[in-house]
Structures are given as C-alpha cells and as structure tokens.
Design an enzyme around this catalytic site. Structure first.
Site, PDB file in Angstrom:
ATOM      1  N   ASP A 194     -70.576   2.579 -61.104  1.00  0.00           N
ATOM      2  CA  ASP A 194     -69.804   1.389 -60.757  1.00  0.00           C
ATOM      3  C   ASP A 194     -69.119   0.829 -62.021  1.00  0.00           C
ATOM      4  O   ASP A 194     -69.148   1.453 -63.088  1.00  0.00           O
ATOM      5  CB  ASP A 194     -70.760   0.385 -60.086  1.00  0.00           C
ATOM      6  CG  ASP A 194     -70.057  -0.528 -59.101  1.00  0.00           C
ATOM      7  OD1 ASP A 194     -68.929  -0.945 -59.393  1.00  0.00           O
ATOM      8  OD2 ASP A 194     -70.646  -0.844 -58.049  1.00  0.00           O
TER       9      ASP A 194
ATOM     10  N   ASP B 136     -62.078   0.743 -55.213  1.00  0.00           N
ATOM     11  CA  ASP B 136     -62.647  -0.486 -54.650  1.00  0.00           C
ATOM     12  C   ASP B 136     -61.630  -1.620 -54.862  1.00  0.00           C
ATOM     13  O   ASP B 136     -60.613  -1.429 -55.536  1.00  0.00           O
ATOM     14  CB  ASP B 136     -63.968  -0.770 -55.393  1.00  0.00           C
ATOM     15  CG  ASP B 136     -64.828  -1.811 -54.708  1.00  0.00           C
ATOM     16  OD1 ASP B 136     -64.492  -2.250 -53.590  1.00  0.00           O
ATOM     17  OD2 ASP B 136     -65.853  -2.187 -55.299  1.00  0.00           O
TER      18      ASP B 136
ATOM     19  N   ARG C 121     -62.134   1.159 -50.057  1.00  0.00           N
ATOM     20  CA  ARG C 121     -62.641   0.032 -49.257  1.00  0.00           C
ATOM     21  C   ARG C 121     -61.551  -0.496 -48.331  1.00  0.00           C
ATOM     22  O   ARG C 121     -61.787  -0.769 -47.169  1.00  0.00           O
ATOM     23  CB  ARG C 121     -63.174  -1.083 -50.159  1.00  0.00           C
ATOM     24  CG  ARG C 121     -63.969  -2.121 -49.353  1.00  0.00           C
ATOM     25  CD  ARG C 121     -64.710  -3.084 -50.244  1.00  0.00           C
ATOM     26  NE  ARG C 121     -63.804  -3.964 -50.965  1.00  0.00           N
ATOM     27  CZ  ARG C 121     -64.202  -4.897 -51.820  1.00  0.00           C
ATOM     28  NH1 ARG C 121     -65.489  -5.075 -52.065  1.00  0.00           N
ATOM     29  NH2 ARG C 121     -63.325  -5.653 -52.442  1.00  0.00           N
TER      30      ARG C 121
ATOM     31  N   ASP D  97     -69.198  -4.620 -48.545  1.00  0.00           N
ATOM     32  CA  ASP D  97     -70.390  -5.257 -49.102  1.00  0.00           C
ATOM     33  C   ASP D  97     -71.261  -5.871 -48.016  1.00  0.00           C
ATOM     34  O   ASP D  97     -71.231  -7.075 -47.765  1.00  0.00           O
ATOM     35  CB  ASP D  97     -69.967  -6.312 -50.121  1.00  0.00           C
ATOM     36  CG  ASP D  97     -69.202  -5.683 -51.282  1.00  0.00           C
ATOM     37  OD1 ASP D  97     -69.231  -4.436 -51.407  1.00  0.00           O
ATOM     38  OD2 ASP D  97     -68.565  -6.420 -52.048  1.00  0.00           O
TER      39      ASP D  97
END
Ligand SMILES: *[C@@H]1O[C@H](CO)[C@@H](O)[C@H](O)[C@H]1NC(C)=O
Length: 932
Positions: A412, A525, A584, A600
């Site tokens: 990440d 993301d 995403r 999330d």
C-alpha cells in the site's frame, strides 16, 4: 483507503459515514428539478411528419411545446436483438459530452434493419427482430414489445426533460421571441397563448447557474444541462444492476428514500442498506420475470440519480401515479426515472430474452473481461502496510511455513517515498527488485499501489514532467488543479487526454519505474478521484479536462481512464504477458481492464453479508472480476468473522485479504489454530478449483457470462430466487451459501430446480430440488474440507487440481481431477479450458478446450479446439463420479492413439461415489470411459 485520523480523532468517534459530506437529491439542483416534476409534466411532442428513415435508423425532431426548442431523436435497430435511442439537441450552442467510440463502446454498434410497419402523424411503428417499437407523437411515448408483449416504455410517466444549453438571460430573450411570434403568426400565437397558462417548465430556478454545497461553490458557467427520462418495465417486479451501492441485489423502491445515486465517491465507512453513491458507477439495469430478462444501458458519464417505483412494492404511493398511468394493478410494473447532470440521452435497449442473452448483448457493446493471468484468480495478501522488505519476506515465508497457498503480496501507499508513486521508500524498501525476485522465485507476484494524484513537489520527476508537458486537470480559472490527498498538496493527471495516458503508460517501463520487475503489477486506488478537501471529497465539477470538458461531464469515467492507461503501461512493458490492474473507481467498460473491489468495507458481519449482493450486482453488469476485502478493511474482525470471510471469499471471483493501517495484524497464522486450519482449508479449496474458475473466466471473455451468478440466472422461472442474495452460483455448477452470522450453527440452504439434484460438496449427500435444507455449519466440527455449504449441481462436470502448491504458477503442469455429478437422468456435462495461463498466445489458438459428456454410462472427452496448438504434459489423475447407483463390474478406457484398457476403480455404496484412479490419459486427448 481512507485514513481515520484525517477525519476523526479516533476509531471510536467515527462509527459511520458522515452523511453531511454528501449531497441529497434535494441538495443537488438538477436532481431536485427532475424529481419534483409532476407525473405527465413532460411537454414534448414528436414531429412525426418530419421523420426520416434509412435501413436501420429513424430520425425525427422532438419538440418542447413550451420553449419550442427542438431535439433530435434517433432510433436504431442493432444486431444481437438490441435497439438504441439517442436524444441530442438539434441546434446546440455547445456540444455535449459523449464518450468517444472505442472508450466505452468498443466500436460503433452493428446495425440491423428497422422495418417501418406504420407511420402517420400520430404514431409510428417499427419492427426489429421479433420486437416492435411504437412512437406516439403526443404525449411523447415510446413502447417496445417482444412478440407483442410490452416490455419497456419510455416516457410512460411523462418525466422526460432535456435542459438545452442556453445563454444566461435566454429566458427573457425567449419570451420576447415568443411575443414576436404571436404578432407574426396568428395560429401559432394561439398555441402560445394556451401554453402560457401552464407553468413554464424551463423557467429559471435556483441552482441553475451557480450552486453552493458546504463551502464549495460550483460556478456552472454553462448553466443547466441536465437530462432525464423515465422508463417503465411492464410485467416486471424485479430490477437489478446500477452499481455501486451497499444495498440489496434486487433494487428497492425509492418512493420513501433518496434515489439510487451514481457518482464515483470515496465514502469513508460506508453505510449498509442505502442508495448512496460509492466508488463506481455502471448505468445498466436488468429486469427479470418468469418469461424473460431485458436490460438497458444509459451511456452517460455524468452524475446520475435513479428513482425506482414498483406497483407491487409501493401500492399506496403508486395509486397516485395511476391517475396518469392507466394500467392493471395486478400486472406488476417497475417504473424507473433516470436523471443525469449533463451529456446526452443515449440508451441501449437489450431485449434478451434470457439473462445470458443480455450479458452477451451488453458485452457486444462494451466488451468483456479478458482472460486474466491465473495468479490473479488465486489468493492475494494485502495490508496497509507491509512495512519493509523484512516484513514482506516474513509474510512470504509464513505462508509456506503454514502450508497455505498464496500468489500475490501487495504494498500500500507507505512503500513509496512520501506518497510519490513510482518510487520506493529507500529506508524500508532499499532493494525492491531483489525483494520481488525473492518472492517470484516461488511463483509469486507483487502489486504496488499507484494513485492518480501527484505530489506537487518540484523535485519529483513525475510532477516536473506533468507540469512541463501540461498534463494536469485545470481548475475553473485555468490553473493546475490543486487538491489535498495522501501526499498533501496534489495535482491530478488528466487521463482523458491520450497524451497523458501515453505518458502514464511509459512510466511502467523498467527503466522508468525503478525497482520494478516483470512480476510487479498495479493497484489504482483513490481514482474517483478522491480529493480530501474537494466538494463531496472529490473534484470540483467546474474543473476542466482535455477537450474543454468540465469535470461534471466526465466524472464517472475518470477512474476507468486511469486503469486503462495503467493496463497500457503493463502491456508496453511486457507485450506478451497479460496485465493485472485492480481499480476502485469504475464505469461501464471497466471490465476490459481488470479487477474491481468494493472499497473500504468494515470488519462487521453486516459487511460480510452485504458483499454478496454487492458482488452479484457487479457481476450482472459486466464486472465479473470483483471481490470484497476479506476480513473487512476498517476495524478488527474477531477470529470467527475472519474465518467466515475467508470461507466466503474463497468462492468469490477476486480473493484478497486487506486491512487498515490501524488494525491489528491478522494474517491467518495469527488466529487460533482451529481458525487457522479452517482458513487453510478455504485457501486450498480455492486453489483446488482454480481450473474451474479459469474455465469460467474463459466463458466470461467469450460471452460475457459472469462467474458469480444470482440463482435466477440459472433458474429463471423460479420466482422464489428473484430476490435471493444469501447464496449464489459459481458458474452453472456450484451453489454457495456463505455463513454470515456470528455464532451460526446451521443455515438453511435453498436448492432450486424441481428437476435438479444437488450434492453436498463435503459429504456427497444427494438432495432433490426444489427444497430448503438445513446444513450444520459449526465452525469447530471435525474439520472437513468445506465448512460452508457448497453444493454441486447434478449434471455438471467440474475440473479441479488436487495438488496444492505454494502458488498457482507451480501447478501449470499438474494433473487434473474431473468431478462428474450426475443428474436425475444419470448424465452430466462440463468443460475445461486451459492454456499457458499468462500470455496472449491463446488468442491465436494456443489453448485446449475439452468438452466432457457423461451419458449412458460413458464419459467422453471431445476437443472443442481441434486446430489448437497448445500442448501440455498435464494428464488426468482421477475421475470422481457422484450419484452412481450401483457399482460397475468394470471400467474401460479408450484413448485416442492407444487401445482399450481396463481401469482401477473404487465404489462406495453409502456415498454412491465412484472413484477411477489414474486413468492417466493426457488431458488433451480424446477419450471415452465406459462403466459396464
Ligand atoms: C532475498 O533472499 C535472500 C536469500 O534468502 C536474502 O538474503 C535477501 O535478504 C533477500 N532480499 C530481500 C530484499 O528481501
């Protein structure tokens, strides 16, 4: 991801989404203007005397009776049993955004013949295939029927509204012009007179030229531009699709709620069971009843809201509508109202008549999911963050130490040098290429995160080049758009611009992305885009993009362009290797670029439960390569939730565990032994079935059929399944019912199909459909392989690989097992698709595709790719036939190129299972095996 500390003091303060950050329909001028319309208020008339027709297309003016502004209505008949309706302005003062052909639509849709059946001033009727499309001039109405059964009806409730571009004081100018008309033309003047008694639809309303939400003002330099229409589905009670929402798979009536909103947003700790917008948008809806499935696709990339009314669900509210709509209350009907902030009305009507036809129709428009590399269908281990090289090495080693297969380790944002993407933190990750080489030696891969926001740091090479080449989105004043995101002050690359995508793609070259290797893949993301200090945590709508478009025109498509550019980068780096990119944000067409996850989520049982309808909704509209964060992103799952989530995730298309930076470590071996062992079983179940998943993804590429399906797709006449979302099918052959309640000791599983038989995957116990069975699921029962209810459908043959290795790429040459589950008639069929699992050679025929049929006590393998050029040492090591009533006396094999031989077998009376050991033929050989 979202950092809790940005918005909240601590984990306990923030327990749910801050709704105040996001608009309601009432707070959004255009949504309110459309939603406030009275039924029947649409003032449009079709000027049928001006209709022109060619082979496949009718064009006719559509006039607003109040303003006299004319629109152009075009109707096409399309190949594959579809029609298209497009409405644009006849004489626009400004062009409207339409995604270029090739970007959402894979090409100009192939046209079919449109046959004129009737045409006069009041109505026109056209035929296409077995369908008819009837246009009524006044009030404007389009009805579409199949075999004379009405299935869709546009402007049925009279809510069609098209806000033409205008000059700021055009309202006044129009009035003057109208007065002028009155003087000049007696007859028309009379009509005007009558119109004047009605309220003027197009009069100035607050919010048309400027709108403020919280501290943000949207300047709207071009004024109102929204479009809206309603479409009814007569005869239907169930509609599906329009992701992404944390809501049921069967869409709910919005009579007493907000409309479903489609606006890609980064929503912190999203709430369940509501129609709020989430990270992605696909404006596609399916309607299904016992007779047929139809679909519609509204090709528009702007913010959108969708209202749904069902006469069955809202009996009381609906009776009000009945004043306008005369219909039989007993016939179900769903009315939908679509509202978009800008763009054109471009609607594809997919006439089915089966769900699989609709999948094929939609994929013929927007493409399908290309066959992913095998590793991406295996298990992914992610966390925000794996801290350094040592941490990565330990994760890698621990999977081996605990005998758990794993294919991909993810890094990440913390892996970068200060959130500068394409860089590495030089202290924590000093040897990235060596680190990747270390894990890839075991066949594993790595994924790093690369977001679209670029740190405004004059020493950062990406920023320098982006500035020098003018690659950023601009704010309304023409400056580089400057917003707050992970790195602090950031600018956003304008992925709409081919030059920017080219730039981005070039950054994946090994000499550009230092420390990268051929085994490194990407996660995009925050690409809604997320802007921490922007309106609704996203970009200002009056920001400007390539081509002069405003952000409002293209918002929902932005993320797709980033993922596309990333795919192009990987392809440029490795032209012979299939890319893998997770995103995403998404839009219609995203299925062509990789996988999507549901963002999330939270480590709560409700989120595990909700992952099923969320993924089913995605699968119904093209995004089959999708998954939810296993374990839940926010908060700490207890061992039971963690275990149940692995069991579910193992049977969902994209299978990745992920966790927020503030959560406790939760790698499987950190759980109590009992849970750890069950998780190992789940991972192994996933790997065992990879040949089946891979075959399903081959079918998804070929025909658009999703790997994960609602029951009704396979059992279209069983109404009791139309709202089912606690269980689903993986392909045609497996029924899965995840356990989504704490402390569950058993679940009720519905086995559909009055002609079907089902076999418990665990015990091989046989059940007849249709019935509900109770299955004990106690977590700590004597461990067996499949602890959540999974059933094999009788009639299906499923390929698997029983040898579990550290990663999927170590299994390429391993033998297969075929599991034949017999139906009522003692027959079954299935297929196996296989290739090199990584390259594009399959597109040139380098694959094997076998069709297996079991009939009259004989299993046959037939070659579906006789010209195929792929050879493999893989062979068949075992054949399991379930549902064999009595033991055969002998089992003979006859294999292409060799003679007949007798095979060893074992039959078990209690389970009615026949196991043929080591039949031994190459998987690419024609053969038959006879039980005698
Ligand atoms: C790679 O593996 C070798 C051998 O185990 C080890 O010595 C080295 O530190 C590893 N490198 C990285 C960057 O993890």
């Amino acid at each position: 991801m979202w950092l809790l500390l940005v918005l909240c003091g601590s984990l306990t303060v923030c327990s749910a989404v801050d709704r105040n950050n996001f608009k309601t329909c009432d707070q959004s001028g255009f949504c309110k203007r459309h939603r406030d319309m009275a039924t029947g208020a649409s003032p449009y008339v079709v000027l049928l005397d001006q209709l022109t027709l060619d082979h496949s297309k009718a064009t006719v003016p559509l006039m607003n009776k109040v303003t006299k502004v004319q629109l152009k209505l075009e109707i096409w008949s399309l190949k594959n049993n579809m029609a298209r309706m497009r409405v644009t302005e006849m004489e626009p003062i400004k062009q409207r955004y339409e995604p270029p052909v090739g970007d959402v639509l894979i090409g100009e849709p192939a046209q079919d013949s449109l046959e004129k059946l009737q045409l006069d001033g009041a109505k026109a009727v056209f035929g296409f295939g077995s369908n008819k499309l009837r246009i009524q001039a006044e009030p404007f109405l389009i009805e579409v029927s199949t075999d004379d059964v009405p299935v869709m009806s546009i402007n049925h409730r009279g809510l069609f509204k098209f806000e033409h571009y205008r000059l700021k004081n055009e309202g006044k100018a129009e009035e003057e012009a109208e007065e002028g008309n009155e003087e000049g033309n007696g007859e028309e003047g009379k009509a005007e007179e009558e119109n004047k008694e009605q309220p003027e639809e197009e009069e100035e309303e607050p919010g048309m030229w400027e709108e403020t939400f919280k501290t943000h003002t949207d300047r709207k330099p071009h004024g109102p531009s929204s479009v809206g229409f309603d479409i009814a589905f007569p005869g239907f009670e169930f509609v599906y699709g329009i992701p992404e929402h944390a809501d049921s798979v069967a869409l709910k009536s919005t009579a007493n709620t907000e409309p479903y909103r489609l606006f890609n947003l980064d929503v912190f700790e999203y709430e369940l069971n509501n129609p709020m917008a989430l990270y992605g948008s696909i404006p596609v809806m399916l309607a299904h009843n016992e007779e047929r499935t139809v679909g519609m696709f509204f090709l528009n990339a702007a913010e959108m809201w969708v209202d749904i009314h069902s006469n069955k669900a809202d009996k009381s509210t609906f009776s009000k509508l009945m004043e306008f709509v005369h219909g039989d209350q007993d016939i179900p009907q769903v009315d939908t109202h679509w509202i978009a902030e800008s763009g054109v009305i471009d609607v594809f009507l997919m006439m089915g008549p089966t769900a699989k036809d609709v999948f094929q129709q939609y994929s013929s428009l927007t493409g399908s999911t290309p066959l992913p590399p095998l590793f991406s269908l295996a298990y992914h281990q992610c966390r925000w963050n794996y801290n350094d090289e040592k941490d990565v090495a330990q994760i890698d080693e621990n999977f081996d130490a605990h005998d758990m297969p794993m294919d991909v380790i993810w890094l990440d944002i913390e892996h970068t040098d200060g959130k500068r993407y394409f860089t590495w933190d030089s202290v924590k990750f000093p040897h990235p290429a060596e680190m990747i080489a270390n894990i890839s030696a075991k066949g594993r891969k790595m994924v790093t995160i690369i977001d679209p926001h670029i740190k405004r740091d004059t020493n950062y090479h990406i920023h320098q080049e982006a500035q020098a080449q003018s690659l950023y989105v601009r704010d309304r004043d023409g400056n580089e758009y400057d917003g707050w995101c992970w790195p602090g002050s950031s600018s956003y690359l304008d992925f709409l611009d081919p030059k920017v995508r080219e730039f981005w793609a070039s950054k994946y070259q090994p000499d550009q992305y230092e420390g990268s290797t051929h085994d490194l893949f990407t996660w995009n993301d925050m690409n809604e885009p997320s802007v921490f200090n922007g309106p609704e945590i996203t970009m200002h709508k009056d920001a400007k993009h390539y081509g002069g478009w405003e952000h409002r025109d293209i918002h929902n498509i932005y993320g797709m362009y980033q993922q596309r550019a990333t795919v192009e980068g990987q392809l440029r780096r490795d032209p012979q290797q299939r890319p893998f990119v997770l995103t995403r944000a998404f839009f219609a067409g995203t299925q062509r670029y990789g996988a999507v996850w549901t963002g999330d989520n939270t480590a709560e049982w409700g989120h595990l439960k909700m992952s099923i309808p969320m993924l089913l909704s995605l699968n119904l509209v093209g995004i089959t390569f999708s998954g939810a964060d296993v374990g839940g992103f926010f908060k700490n799952p207890d061992a039971e939730l963690m275990t149940r989530w692995y069991q579910a995730g193992a049977y969902q298309p994209f299978f990745r565990a992920h966790a927020h930076i503030e959560t406790k470590r939760r790698e499987p071996w950190l759980l109590p032994d009992e849970n750890r062992d069950v998780i190992r079983d789940s991972l192994r179940a996933r790997y065992r079935l990879l040949p089946y998943w891979y075959t399903l993804f081959h079918a998804a590429e070929a025909g658009g059929s999703p790997a994960m399906r609602p029951l009704w797709v396979e059992f279209p006449k069983d109404k009791s399944t139309f709202g089912t979302e606690d269980q689903y099918l993986v392909g045609p052959g497996l029924l899965v019912h995840p356990v989504t309640d704490a402390g569950a000791t058993g679940v009720s599983v519905y086995l559909p199909g009055t002609d079907d038989v089902w076999y418990d995957m665990d015990t091989s116990q046989r059940f007849h459909g249709a019935q509900t069975v109770y299955v004990a699921v106690k977590l700590n029962k004597a461990r067996s392989r499949f602890l959540i209810p999974v059933f094999r459908r009788g009639g299906c043959i499923i390929p698997q690989r029983d040898r579990i290795r550290r990663s999927s790429s170590l299994t390429y040459h391993d033998p297969f097992t075929l599991v034949v589950a017999l139906d009522k008639h003692n027959s079954a069929k299935g297929d196996l698709y296989s290739d090199d699992y990584n390259s594009f050679k399959y597109q040139a025929g380098a694959y094997i595709h076998r069709q297996f049929t079991f009939e009259h006590n004989k299993l046959t393998s037939k070659n579906l790719n006789p010209a195929g050029s792929f050879s493999t040492p893989a062979w068949i090591e075992k054949i399991i036939v379930i549902g064999v009533k009595s033991s055969p006396k002998a089992v003979y094999a006859s294999v292409e190129g060799t003679g007949q031989s007798s095979l060893e077998f074992k039959y078990d009376d209690t389970t009615q299972m026949l196991i043929i050991r080591k039949p031994g033929m190459g998987v690419n050989k024609d053969f038959d095996i006879t039980l005698s």
